[in-house]
Write a protein that holds these residues in place. Structure first.
Motif, PDB file in Angstrom:
ATOM      1  N   VAL A 125      -7.539 -41.208 -46.135  1.00 12.90           N
ATOM      2  CA  VAL A 125      -7.611 -42.261 -45.127  1.00 12.90           C
ATOM      3  C   VAL A 125      -8.820 -43.144 -45.382  1.00 12.90           C
ATOM      4  CG1 VAL A 125      -8.031 -42.699 -42.678  1.00 12.90           C
ATOM      5  CG2 VAL A 125      -6.442 -40.896 -43.358  1.00 12.90           C
ATOM      6  N   LEU A 126      -8.621 -44.457 -45.397  1.00 12.80           N
ATOM      7  CA  LEU A 126      -9.714 -45.424 -45.465  1.00 12.80           C
ATOM      8  C   LEU A 126      -9.807 -46.135 -44.121  1.00 12.80           C
ATOM      9  CD1 LEU A 126      -9.380 -47.088 -48.999  1.00 12.80           C
ATOM     10  CD2 LEU A 126     -10.427 -44.905 -48.361  1.00 12.80           C
ATOM     11  N   LEU A 127     -10.992 -46.073 -43.517  1.00 10.57           N
ATOM     12  CA  LEU A 127     -11.211 -46.651 -42.190  1.00 10.57           C
ATOM     13  C   LEU A 127     -12.356 -47.659 -42.231  1.00 10.57           C
ATOM     14  CD1 LEU A 127     -11.264 -43.291 -40.171  1.00 10.57           C
ATOM     15  CD2 LEU A 127      -9.361 -44.902 -40.271  1.00 10.57           C
ATOM     16  N   PRO A 128     -12.282 -48.713 -41.412  1.00  9.01           N
ATOM     17  CA  PRO A 128     -13.439 -49.605 -41.281  1.00  9.01           C
ATOM     18  C   PRO A 128     -14.552 -48.890 -40.506  1.00  9.01           C
ATOM     19  CG  PRO A 128     -11.678 -50.273 -39.786  1.00  9.01           C
ATOM     20  CD  PRO A 128     -11.132 -49.148 -40.602  1.00  9.01           C
ATOM     21  N   LYS A 129     -15.635 -48.630 -41.163  1.00  7.90           N
ATOM     22  CA  LYS A 129     -16.696 -47.796 -40.595  1.00  7.90           C
ATOM     23  C   LYS A 129     -17.223 -48.366 -39.281  1.00  7.90           C
ATOM     24  CE  LYS A 129     -20.981 -45.478 -41.948  1.00  7.90           C
ATOM     25  NZ  LYS A 129     -21.980 -45.312 -43.053  1.00  7.90           N
ATOM     26  N   GLY A 130     -17.244 -47.513 -38.252  1.00  6.60           N
ATOM     27  CA  GLY A 130     -17.791 -47.900 -36.956  1.00  6.60           C
ATOM     28  C   GLY A 130     -16.890 -48.770 -36.111  1.00  6.60           C
ATOM     29  N   LYS A 131     -15.624 -48.967 -36.531  1.00  9.89           N
ATOM     30  CA  LYS A 131     -14.748 -49.902 -35.825  1.00  9.89           C
ATOM     31  C   LYS A 131     -13.501 -49.250 -35.256  1.00  9.89           C
ATOM     32  CE  LYS A 131     -16.400 -53.810 -38.567  1.00  9.89           C
ATOM     33  NZ  LYS A 131     -16.068 -54.859 -39.543  1.00  9.89           N
ATOM     34  N   ILE A 132     -13.458 -47.910 -35.219  1.00 13.25           N
ATOM     35  CA  ILE A 132     -12.360 -47.223 -34.548  1.00 13.25           C
ATOM     36  C   ILE A 132     -12.954 -46.258 -33.526  1.00 13.25           C
ATOM     37  CG2 ILE A 132     -10.970 -47.403 -36.650  1.00 13.25           C
ATOM     38  CD1 ILE A 132     -11.194 -44.331 -36.843  1.00 13.25           C
ATOM     39  N   SER A 133     -12.123 -45.810 -32.612  1.00 13.72           N
ATOM     40  CA  SER A 133     -12.629 -44.953 -31.536  1.00 13.72           C
ATOM     41  C   SER A 133     -12.980 -43.564 -32.074  1.00 13.72           C
ATOM     42  CB  SER A 133     -11.580 -44.822 -30.431  1.00 13.72           C
ATOM     43  OG  SER A 133     -10.491 -44.015 -30.871  1.00 13.72           O
ATOM     44  N   PRO A 134     -13.924 -42.876 -31.443  1.00 12.35           N
ATOM     45  CA  PRO A 134     -14.265 -41.506 -31.860  1.00 12.35           C
ATOM     46  C   PRO A 134     -13.056 -40.572 -31.820  1.00 12.35           C
ATOM     47  CG  PRO A 134     -15.927 -42.367 -30.353  1.00 12.35           C
ATOM     48  CD  PRO A 134     -14.804 -43.356 -30.361  1.00 12.35           C
ATOM     49  N   GLU A 135     -12.174 -40.781 -30.839  1.00 12.08           N
ATOM     50  CA  GLU A 135     -10.994 -39.925 -30.716  1.00 12.08           C
ATOM     51  C   GLU A 135     -10.075 -40.083 -31.926  1.00 12.08           C
ATOM     52  OE1 GLU A 135     -12.708 -40.819 -26.768  1.00 12.08           O
ATOM     53  OE2 GLU A 135     -11.987 -42.091 -28.405  1.00 12.08           O
ATOM     54  N   GLN A 136      -9.874 -41.316 -32.357  1.00 16.66           N
ATOM     55  CA  GLN A 136      -9.007 -41.561 -33.503  1.00 16.66           C
ATOM     56  C   GLN A 136      -9.636 -41.042 -34.799  1.00 16.66           C
ATOM     57  OE1 GLN A 136      -8.728 -45.753 -32.585  1.00 16.66           O
ATOM     58  NE2 GLN A 136      -6.534 -45.600 -32.201  1.00 16.66           N
ATOM     59  N   LEU A 137     -10.940 -41.210 -34.935  1.00 19.35           N
ATOM     60  CA  LEU A 137     -11.640 -40.685 -36.100  1.00 19.35           C
ATOM     61  C   LEU A 137     -11.539 -39.161 -36.142  1.00 19.35           C
ATOM     62  CD1 LEU A 137     -13.510 -41.041 -38.536  1.00 19.35           C
ATOM     63  CD2 LEU A 137     -15.453 -41.011 -36.948  1.00 19.35           C
ATOM     64  N   ALA A 138     -11.703 -38.540 -34.977  1.00 18.79           N
ATOM     65  CA  ALA A 138     -11.643 -37.080 -34.916  1.00 18.79           C
ATOM     66  C   ALA A 138     -10.274 -36.554 -35.321  1.00 18.79           C
ATOM     67  CB  ALA A 138     -11.986 -36.614 -33.499  1.00 18.79           C
ATOM     68  N   GLN A 139      -9.214 -37.278 -34.974  1.00 23.60           N
ATOM     69  CA  GLN A 139      -7.872 -36.817 -35.341  1.00 23.60           C
ATOM     70  C   GLN A 139      -7.709 -36.744 -36.856  1.00 23.60           C
ATOM     71  OE1 GLN A 139      -4.186 -37.838 -32.973  1.00 23.60           O
ATOM     72  NE2 GLN A 139      -5.505 -39.500 -32.294  1.00 23.60           N
ATOM     73  N   ALA A 140      -8.068 -37.806 -37.546  1.00 20.81           N
ATOM     74  CA  ALA A 140      -7.899 -37.825 -39.002  1.00 20.81           C
ATOM     75  C   ALA A 140      -8.684 -36.694 -39.656  1.00 20.81           C
ATOM     76  CB  ALA A 140      -8.339 -39.178 -39.558  1.00 20.81           C
ATOM     77  N   ILE A 141      -9.910 -36.473 -39.206  1.00 21.96           N
ATOM     78  CA  ILE A 141     -10.755 -35.429 -39.797  1.00 21.96           C
ATOM     79  C   ILE A 141     -10.209 -34.039 -39.467  1.00 21.96           C
ATOM     80  CG2 ILE A 141     -13.052 -34.384 -39.733  1.00 21.96           C
ATOM     81  CD1 ILE A 141     -14.145 -37.238 -39.238  1.00 21.96           C
ATOM     82  N   SER A 142      -9.852 -33.829 -38.191  1.00 22.67           N
ATOM     83  CA  SER A 142      -9.416 -32.492 -37.783  1.00 22.67           C
ATOM     84  C   SER A 142      -8.094 -32.089 -38.407  1.00 22.67           C
ATOM     85  CB  SER A 142      -9.322 -32.404 -36.252  1.00 22.67           C
ATOM     86  OG  SER A 142      -8.323 -33.278 -35.752  1.00 22.67           O
ATOM     87  N   TYR A 143      -7.246 -33.064 -38.746  1.00 23.79           N
ATOM     88  CA  TYR A 143      -5.977 -32.750 -39.394  1.00 23.79           C
ATOM     89  C   TYR A 143      -6.135 -32.501 -40.894  1.00 23.79           C
ATOM     90  CZ  TYR A 143      -3.776 -34.434 -35.076  1.00 23.79           C
ATOM     91  OH  TYR A 143      -3.393 -34.617 -33.766  1.00 23.79           O
ATOM     92  N   GLY A 144      -7.366 -32.636 -41.402  1.00 28.77           N
ATOM     93  CA  GLY A 144      -7.639 -32.237 -42.772  1.00 28.77           C
ATOM     94  C   GLY A 144      -7.551 -33.327 -43.813  1.00 28.77           C
ATOM     95  N   ALA A 145      -7.392 -34.571 -43.411  1.00 26.47           N
ATOM     96  CA  ALA A 145      -7.327 -35.653 -44.389  1.00 26.47           C
ATOM     97  C   ALA A 145      -8.716 -35.978 -44.926  1.00 26.47           C
ATOM     98  CB  ALA A 145      -6.716 -36.899 -43.758  1.00 26.47           C
ATOM     99  N   LEU A 146      -8.787 -36.376 -46.178  1.00 25.79           N
ATOM    100  CA  LEU A 146     -10.023 -36.916 -46.733  1.00 25.79           C
ATOM    101  C   LEU A 146     -10.247 -38.265 -46.064  1.00 25.79           C
ATOM    102  CD1 LEU A 146     -12.350 -36.957 -48.800  1.00 25.79           C
ATOM    103  CD2 LEU A 146     -10.738 -37.974 -50.438  1.00 25.79           C
ATOM    104  N   THR A 147     -11.291 -38.370 -45.260  1.00 24.80           N
ATOM    105  CA  THR A 147     -11.493 -39.542 -44.399  1.00 24.80           C
ATOM    106  C   THR A 147     -12.751 -40.280 -44.850  1.00 24.80           C
ATOM    107  OG1 THR A 147     -10.453 -38.329 -42.571  1.00 24.80           O
ATOM    108  CG2 THR A 147     -11.724 -40.297 -42.015  1.00 24.80           C
ATOM    109  N   ILE A 148     -12.578 -41.544 -45.216  1.00 26.68           N
ATOM    110  CA  ILE A 148     -13.663 -42.324 -45.818  1.00 26.68           C
ATOM    111  C   ILE A 148     -13.881 -43.593 -45.001  1.00 26.68           C
ATOM    112  CG2 ILE A 148     -14.464 -43.480 -47.912  1.00 26.68           C
ATOM    113  CD1 ILE A 148     -12.374 -41.732 -49.429  1.00 26.68           C
ATOM    114  N   GLY A 149     -15.107 -43.783 -44.526  1.00 24.20           N
ATOM    115  CA  GLY A 149     -15.469 -45.007 -43.816  1.00 24.20           C
ATOM    116  C   GLY A 149     -15.948 -46.065 -44.792  1.00 24.20           C
ATOM    117  N   ILE A 150     -15.414 -47.271 -44.685  1.00 20.79           N
ATOM    118  CA  ILE A 150     -15.752 -48.370 -45.593  1.00 20.79           C
ATOM    119  C   ILE A 150     -16.433 -49.484 -44.802  1.00 20.79           C
ATOM    120  CG2 ILE A 150     -14.874 -49.975 -47.319  1.00 20.79           C
ATOM    121  CD1 ILE A 150     -14.302 -47.124 -48.085  1.00 20.79           C
ATOM    122  N   GLU A 151     -17.488 -50.049 -45.377  1.00 21.25           N
ATOM    123  CA  GLU A 151     -18.222 -51.131 -44.704  1.00 21.25           C
ATOM    124  C   GLU A 151     -17.434 -52.440 -44.828  1.00 21.25           C
ATOM    125  OE1 GLU A 151     -20.819 -50.927 -42.906  1.00 21.25           O
ATOM    126  OE2 GLU A 151     -21.880 -49.082 -43.446  1.00 21.25           O
TER     127      GLU A 151
END
Length: 375
Positions: free
Chosen positions: A157-183
């Motif tokens: 998963v590639l996410l815009p760093k700091g621009k999504i909700s903590p709940e949504q970020l937690a889902q991607a991480i807790s489900y085991g995906a490699l989660t990368i924040g991009i500036e």
């Protein structure tokens, strides 16, 4: 092509084998999945009768019109779908009828599960090992959950760093995906995902993947099934990357072609004011899409300034004599509060549709005699 279904370019109409991993035509435009509906559903009346008796989960129930090519043993499901359709007309009597289709009741709390059951299952069928998406939150949560449910797929998963909700970020991480924040913003993440998948054997699962769009058709099909195939005057739907309104329209067109419904609704796409390139294009008769630098919005899942599925969305809006509107942050949060008071908890992304329905009523676009489904 042995499969009765195939990819077809939305512009030049070139055809490709459905089993080829491909997201665009050689000309650069997006693809549709075309099904031979007469082959898969030779007797629509009998098919509807079977639907009424079916105990299957939503995707499997409607598979013949969603993605008939996939073998059942390849399906990866979280038993998504079958979300409630609330009739709230008694609270909003200005409408002939208004109903809310609550896609927030899916396993990862958004309609993206509808697309991921198709897209991730297809990746599984093709023997892929790695899947990837760019996201503003909902897509990543859904893809991560479905990849976590699979024995063989790894989610990235590639996410815009700091621009999504903590709940949504937690889902991607807790489900085991490699989660990368991009500036960057979502559009920057999307560009990077396309570069990665063009160079590496990683399956892309954003809405430019037309297989994923097929799964999202289930929202409209299921809604009409719940309504005993009585078609409302309007479907009102939030728009970000424009995949969902494209899927909604395609599914409705296919039902109409089969003769399962005998009229077409109008479609209204609603955007957050600070991220509203489709709405601006609509005002100029869709002469061009001018990408925007998407501004921050409480409806973060639709904070997208350059929608990938723009051309598909325009096609559906024109076909259904549709309308595109934008709503302010105050309108989004005010109507979230109004719906929450009914005991129906929704997120700001969903309240965009309700805010839009009210705004279109106030502008006399939606009439007093119209029935409405807000998604």
């Amino acid at each position: 092509m042995n499969d009765p279904s195939f990819f077809q370019c939305i512009s030049c109409f070139k055809k490709y084998d459905l089993h080829e991993i491909r997201y665009r035509c050689d000309c650069g435009d997006l693809l549709d999945v075309i099904h031979d509906l007469e082959f898969y559903i030779p007797n629509p009346k009998k098919w509807v009768e079977c639907l009424n008796l079916s105990k299957d989960y939503s995707f499997k129930r409607y598979k013949k019109i969603l993605l008939p090519s996939i073998p059942e043993e390849s399906l990866i499901t979280l038993f998504e779908g079958d979300t409630p359709l609330y009739d709230i007309t008694d609270r909003f009597p200005q409408f002939k009828k208004i109903m809310l289709k609550h896609e927030g009741m899916n396993p990862t709390l958004s309609f993206k599960d509808r697309g991921m059951v198709a897209g991730v299952s297809w990746a599984n069928y093709l023997g892929c090992k790695n899947i990837i998406c760019a996201s503003t939150g909902d897509t990543s949560a859904a893809m991560a959950a479905f990849s976590g449910s699979s024995k063989s797929l790894r989610g990235i998963v590639l996410l815009p760093k700091g621009k999504i909700s903590p709940e949504q970020l937690a889902q991607a991480i807790s489900y085991g995906a490699l989660t990368i924040g991009i500036e960057t913003d979502f559009d920057g993440c999307m560009k990077l995902v396309q570069e990665i998948t063009s160079k590496h054997n990683i399956y892309l699962l954003n809405s430019m993947n037309s297989i994923r769009i097929e799964g999202q058709k289930a929202i409209g099909i299921e809604t009409l099934h719940q309504l005993n195939w009585n078609v409302p005057d309007w479907f009102v739907i939030p728009v970000g990357n424009a995949g969902n309104i494209s899927a909604l329209g395609k599914g409705l067109r296919e039902l109409y072609t089969l003769g399962i419904i005998n009229k077409l609704p109008r479609l209204a796409g609603i955007q957050a004011e600070g991220s509203s390139p489709l709405a601006h294009s609509f005002k100029n008769n869709f002469n061009e899409l001018i990408p925007q630098k998407a501004k921050s919005t409480k409806a973060s899942a639709i904070q997208i300034g350059n929608p990938v599925s723009y051309k598909k969305a325009v096609r559906e809006i024109k076909y259904f004599n549709g309308y595109v509107e934008s709503v302010t942050e105050n309108e989004i949060m005010d109507w979230k509060a109004q719906v929450d008071k009914l005991g129906i908890s929704i997120c700001p992304n969903s309240s965009v549709a309700m805010a839009g329905a009210i705004k279109l009523y106030d502008k006399n676009i939606i009439k007093k005699t119209d029935s409405v489904v807000a998604i």
